[in-house]
Scaffold this active site. Structure first.
Site: not given
Length: 315
Positions: A83, A191, A12, A33-34, A147
């Site tokens: 995330i 998706v 995103i 950059l994880s 999370y």
């Protein structure tokens, strides 16, 4: 404006950076950059208003102090986070440190330099949708994973800085975002995973019975929402949803993706306790406060995403 985007090399984040550059702002990107990839933002590197990419951690206090002191930001879009819901169940410490402690460190710099913060939360903080009009910002929350718990903790810190320090701040809760530049493996990008498996001639695997629903928001609509929430003073101190306003079961999504239903297989859910059975967004508040609404239908978005996966080398 001078703008810092944490997590700006993520899925995103790169679309947010693209929109901000299009709008004429000077942009700095901080990302460890994880989850993100530098390839996501390579096309922006030579843009005259792309000031710098910094590979670094949102928990690195000296780095944050240097960035905020040297660059005089007007606005911070804080998208940097762990995330993955499943990872948070297996390794809650990392998620808490990144999503709660990391947000606190960014907040502290925003407070010291009086920089507006847009905090990217998640629809995963909600309980299942029970209203046919969808989930509103005032509906119950249910932290069914570490999370979600870490994001709620961070949300509360953001709101506390709005009330205690009069810091301009907004909390955004996008629903299930998908589109070009999303990774096609792992968890969270149903998706992208379905389309990749379709193109590779592999089965489409569904966790559980597949009746769980998702409200799928195309990434360019999401990026517009993120960016506009930063421009508008009317949303300071608010929590705002964004979604398509239409949900679809995972079974139906699989059928929409691949016409041959023999390629669809159900497998045991890895973490059924973290599943939200029905996700459907009510975005009336975003429409009312800053006239945002989605423009891309699910069918059109899936078509755009499939074309990107088919032609890209970034998988």
């Amino acid at each position: 404006m001078k703008i810092l985007v944490t997590g700006g090399a993520g899925f995103i984040g790169r679309w947010v950076v693209k929109q901000l550059l299009k709008d004429g702002h000077q942009i700095w990107v901080l990302d460890d950059l994880s989850n993100g990839r530098q390839e996501n933002i390579n096309e922006f590197m030579k843009h005259k208003n792309f000031m710098k990419f910094i590979k670094g951690d949102i928990k690195d206090i000296p780095l944050l102090e240097k960035l905020f002191f040297n660059n005089g930001y007007d606005l911070c879009y804080h998208l940097g986070a762990s995330i993955n819901v499943q990872d948070s169940i297996d390794d809650p410490i990392s998620t808490f440190n990144n999503d709660t402690i990391g947000t606190f460190q960014v907040l502290e710099q925003c407070r010291k330099h009086h920089v507006k913060i847009v905090f990217m939360s998640t629809c995963m903080v909600y309980d299942r949708a029970t209203n046919p009009d969808g989930i509103k910002e005032t509906d119950p929350i249910k932290p069914a994973s570490p999370y979600a718990g870490a994001k709620i903790s961070a949300e509360n810190m953001v709101l506390s800085y709005f009330y205690a320090y009069d810091l301009p701040a907004v909390i955004i809760r996008p629903f299930n975002t998908y589109g070009p530049f999303q990774k096609t493996g792992g968890e969270g990008g149903v998706v992208a995973i379905f389309l990749k498996n379709k193109l590779d001639g592999k089965p489409l695997y569904i966790y559980g019975d597949g009746t769980q629903t998702r409200d799928l928001l195309y990434v360019e609509d999401c990026a517009r929402f993120v960016v506009q929430s930063g421009y508008s003073n009317s949303v300071n101190g608010e929590i705002v949803n964004a979604g398509l306003g239409r949900d679809i079961s995972i079974n139906d999504l699989a059928k929409l993706t691949v016409k041959d239903e023999s390629r669809i297989q159900h497998v045991e859910h890895i973490h059924p306790q973290s599943e939200i059975q029905k996700l459907l967004c009510n975005y009336e508040k975003a429409k009312r406060l800053f006239d945002w609404e989605p423009k891309i239908s699910l069918e059109e978005g899936i078509k755009k995403t499939e074309e990107w996966i088919r032609t890209t080398n970034l998988i």
